[in-house]
Design an enzyme around this catalytic site. Structure first.
Site, PDB file in Angstrom:
ATOM      1  N   LYS A  25      16.421   0.406 -18.253  1.00 22.47           N
ATOM      2  CA  LYS A  25      17.053   0.484 -19.573  1.00 22.47           C
ATOM      3  C   LYS A  25      16.552   1.718 -20.312  1.00 22.47           C
ATOM      4  O   LYS A  25      17.336   2.533 -20.805  1.00 22.47           O
ATOM      5  CB  LYS A  25      16.720  -0.779 -20.364  1.00 22.47           C
ATOM      6  CG  LYS A  25      17.078  -0.710 -21.830  1.00 22.47           C
ATOM      7  CD  LYS A  25      16.279  -1.743 -22.620  1.00 22.47           C
ATOM      8  CE  LYS A  25      16.430  -1.515 -24.106  1.00 22.47           C
ATOM      9  NZ  LYS A  25      17.768  -1.851 -24.600  1.00 22.47           N
ATOM     10  N   HIS A  77      30.654  -1.904 -29.722  1.00 19.50           N
ATOM     11  CA  HIS A  77      29.770  -1.717 -28.570  1.00 19.50           C
ATOM     12  C   HIS A  77      29.715  -0.265 -28.145  1.00 19.50           C
ATOM     13  O   HIS A  77      28.972   0.107 -27.252  1.00 19.50           O
ATOM     14  CB  HIS A  77      30.217  -2.594 -27.404  1.00 19.50           C
ATOM     15  CG  HIS A  77      30.250  -4.050 -27.759  1.00 19.50           C
ATOM     16  ND1 HIS A  77      31.357  -4.648 -28.293  1.00 19.50           N
ATOM     17  CD2 HIS A  77      29.291  -4.999 -27.708  1.00 19.50           C
ATOM     18  CE1 HIS A  77      31.083  -5.923 -28.532  1.00 19.50           C
ATOM     19  NE2 HIS A  77      29.830  -6.153 -28.192  1.00 19.50           N
TER      20      HIS A  77
END
Ligand code: GLN
Ligand code: ZN
Length: 759
Positions: free
Chosen positions: A18, A695
């Site tokens: 990530k 998003h």
């Protein structure tokens, strides 16, 4: 007995992938550096799996974003608009995953949807009539070779052709059946190449066949595999299913030329019965999913060994497997330093599940009842400290039918509320959170780590709330929010304040792409100790004459985004949470908060995959649990709810039955299909279909928003419509939020003016 897993988590035990990917997005590292991080993580997993004695080690279970997208990209299912950007393959891949706005163009991301009944989200690849399905990628081969370099003959895993065809979005006239020949050809080629590389086993994931299947579905499945399996040569093919049982197609599976069939014994309610009734095949191997891949509790060895006995008695050749990919559980208990061992010993994350597989393998081969490992394991199931509360149980047992019903009825309330709030046509609002900037997160973590005092912590948040309210007033939003700066996460925040929850430090699970969540664990009976949100909402309300929405998370979402207990029913756990949230709703109301939003972002998540189970197994208690939360408020208190993703066309009546006054939901990514169904079903609840996608960092222009609102107005009557973004703004930056909301307001004003003129 051999052991296997379906897949391992890929973000890294400390979310290394990530962080690396996000750095790459910010241009802080280049592609080489990102690929290096990825490779290290893959090798680490392989080694761990090897060292723990796992017999079938998966490869190609890694992904930079999502496995469904990977499978599509591998075979050239890449919409032209992304190819036209002229980016390199990795950038193009990320453009599909999260949209692209830059020198080369401006393109939205592909749609994203929930992956079966999990909190994982997959990218919905898009195929059109011009798409030429052919093998263009190399990922699955590369990762197989990479494992081979580590002396591991891995089992490459890939989404199977049937599931992939079912998950695609068809934008042209051609549908799944029209692509079946192309899929057959390309999957054959994949098998042949893996075969040449020396793959002994290949796993095709076909979770799609645990759904209710039509004859057309079965024909398609049979057509695909009766052809594809012809090319297997000396590779063996495992068809892997999960998240349910395969009752509609079990006999077919036995007839096809698979070498192994993977079945889920945890969520597959009928798996054992199917085997009992129809038997299995001597020449096939059963991959028996007996270790729960979705929950974090220790496996009950007694139960598992009983099933192992059952399989042995039937002379079935089997491999011990997890029920689904371990993607859905955190990495390792090793990173948990704060929880007492009396709790920790009850948990098993991905790494510990590898140990359980090994334990069970050993136990099953010996006289286990006197084995220390077995005895220790059994002790856990008779010993759950701090989990029972008498008052909570009494309260749940005393819930009456009328507690589930709000009075007066919706129409009466709607009139009363219109009078009271006097909101303009198309009221504007947001979903709750405002950007969680570095400073906001730092303030929270500093407080948590005792680096600042409570006064300082509160003062900072108050300042942020003040800014947030001022900002919303300046932009001209009608119903304000306080911004949720005190919250790390919409479930964790409440879990931390409720009795019954436990928290981990590093137990992250991927939700989508670079987003990970850290679900709390429901350990014991749940109740509210003190007020949880009143302080902040009350403060925000004191700063403005406008309405400020109180903001809570609903019981079904809290349950669905936690790891639930396995010792009591899910329904009972939900009702306990519902009563706790109800207490907070009533306290907010008492403190002058007239509009309260109870988020049920994850309402759909645990909906059974088979339609026939929807109502009796789930909606029959999930919807009443929501009503229990708000049935005690006054007629002129307005209850909002919010759901992520508009995938509720098929449960639309149930959503209306939640009896909220207003619902907001995501609609911008799925092309507003939901709106037809609202209209057809005379949906009574007022609606705020999100007019843009939060998003993605792109800023929607005013024109785009005007168009979107007008499209919505073709389906929704003006007096029912709210205008809002499609979800909370916490993942976005301040600047883009300001720009986007300004455009949203300007667009709303323009459409309002037109509508007022027309009246
Ligand atoms: N109120 C929450 C927020 O705005 C809702 C989040 C969600 O739907 N996932 O952050
Ligand atoms: Zn949402």
């Amino acid at each position: 007995m051999k052991t296997s897993i379906i897949g391992f988590p890929r973000v890294g035990s400390l979310r290394e992938l990530k962080f690396g990917t996000e750095k790459f997005f910010r241009n802080e590292i280049d592609r080489n550096e990102l690929e290096k991080i990825a490779k290290e993580l893959r090798i680490k997993n392989l080694k761990l799996e090897k060292e723990s004695g796992l017999d079938f080690i998966p490869s190609n279970d890694f992904s930079f974003y999502d496995l469904t997208l990977d499978a599509a990209v591998l075979i050239n299912i890449i919409p032209k608009r992304y190819k036209d950007l002229g980016l390199d393959d990795l950038q193009e891949y990320f453009a599909m995953a999260k949209g692209y706005q830059g020198e080369n163009g401006d393109v939205k991301a592909l749609a994203m949807k929930k992956w079966f009944n999990t909190n994982y989200h997959y990218m919905v690849p898009e195929i059109d009539d011009e798409t030429e399905v052919k093998l263009v990628g190399t990922k699955v081969f590369d990762e197989f070779k990479e494992a081979k370099n580590e002396d591991i003959l891995s089992k490459p895993v890939l989404i199977g052709p049937y599931t992939l065809l079912k998950k695609l979005r068809y934008v042209g006239d051609k549908k799944a059946n029209d692509f079946s020949d192309d899929f057959i050809a390309v999957y054959k080629e994949i098998i042949e190449r893996l075969n040449k590389l020396g793959a002994e086993w290949i796993q095709f994931d076909e979770p799609e066949i645990v759904y209710d299947l039509t004859d057309g579905d079965k024909n398609l499945f049979n057509k695909l595999y009766s052809e594809i399996l012809k090319s297997k040569n000396n590779s063996k093919i495992l068809i892997q299913t999960y998240f349910g049982d395969v009752r509609d197609i079990y006999l077919n599976l036995l007839e096809l030329d698979f070498d192994a069939i993977g079945l889920d014994f945890i969520e597959g309610l009928k798996t054992k019965d199917l085997i009992d009734e129809y038997g299995f095949k001597e020449d096939k191997i059963l991959f028996a999913g007996l270790i729960n891949g979705k929950n974090i509790w220790r496996n009950n060895y007694k139960k598992t060994l009983e099933t192992i006995e059952f399989l042995k008695n039937k002379n079935i050749n089997f491999v011990l497997n997890t029920s689904c990919s371990l993607l859905h559980v955190p990495y390792t208990l090793k990173n948990e330093s704060k929880l007492d061992n009396k709790y920790l010993e009850h948990f098993s994350f991905a790494e510990e599940k590898l140990v359980e597989l090994k334990d069970l393998k050993e136990l099953s081969e010996n006289n286990y009842e006197t084995d220390k490992k077995y005895i220790e394991n059994q002790k856990l199931f008779n010993n759950r400290p701090d989990s029972y509360d008498k008052d909570v149980n009494n309260r749940v047992n005393n819930i009456k039918e009328e507690d589930y019903i709000r009075k007066p009825d919706f129409e009466t309330r709607e009139k009363i509320q219109r009078e009271k709030f006097k909101l303009p046509l198309f009221p504007t609002t947001t979903i709750g959170s405002f950007p969680q900037t570095k400073e906001v997160r730092k303030n929270r973590s500093d407080f948590k780590n005792n680096l600042i005092s409570e006064e300082e912590y509160i003062a900072f948040n108050k300042e942020k709330i003040k800014e947030c309210i001022r900002e919303q007033e300046e932009i001209g939003i009608d119903v304000l929010v306080h911004g949720e700066f005190e919250r790390n996460d919409m479930v964790e925040y409440f879990g931390e304040r409720l009795n019954g929850f436990l928290f981990t430090e590093k137990a992250w699970v991927q939700s989508y792409g670079t987003r990970c969540v850290k679900p709390p664990i429901i350990w014991g009976d749940v109740f509210r100790k003190n007020q949880m949100t009143v302080f902040w909402s009350k403060y925000a309300k004191s700063l403005t004459n406008k309405e400020v929405k109180g903001m809570l998370t609903g019981p079904v979402t809290i349950l669905n985004w936690s790891f639930p207990r396995e010792d009591i029913e899910i329904k009972e756990q939900t009702l306990q949470i519902a009563l706790a949230i109800r207490d907070e709703v009533l306290d907010l109301e008492k403190n002058g908060i007239n509009i309260i939003q109870v988020d049920e972002a994850a309402l759909r998540e645990k909906l059974p995959l088979r339609k026939s189970d929807w109502f009796k197994e789930y909606l029959a208690w999930a919807i009443p649990a929501f009503r229990l939360v708000h049935s005690g408020v006054k007629e002129d208190t307005q209850i909002h709810t919010h759901m992520c993703y508009s995938e509720f066309t098929d449960i639309i009546k149930a959503i209306d039955d939640m009896d909220a006054d207003v619902i907001s939901f995501e609609a911008s990514r799925s092309d507003l299909q939901i709106l037809d169904s609202l209209k057809e079903n005379n949906f009574k609840t007022q609606v705020g279909p999100g007019v843009y996608d939060i998003h993605s960092p792109r800023i929607p222009s005013k024109e785009e928003l005007v168009n979107q609102i007008k499209r919505i107005l073709e389906k929704v009557s003006p007096e029912k419509l709210w205008i809002n973004p499609d979800c909370g703004l916490k993942t976005r930056g301040n600047k883009e939020v300001r720009e986007s909301l300004k455009n949203l307001l300007n667009a709303t004003r323009e459409v309002r003016d037109e509508n007022n003129r027309n009246i």
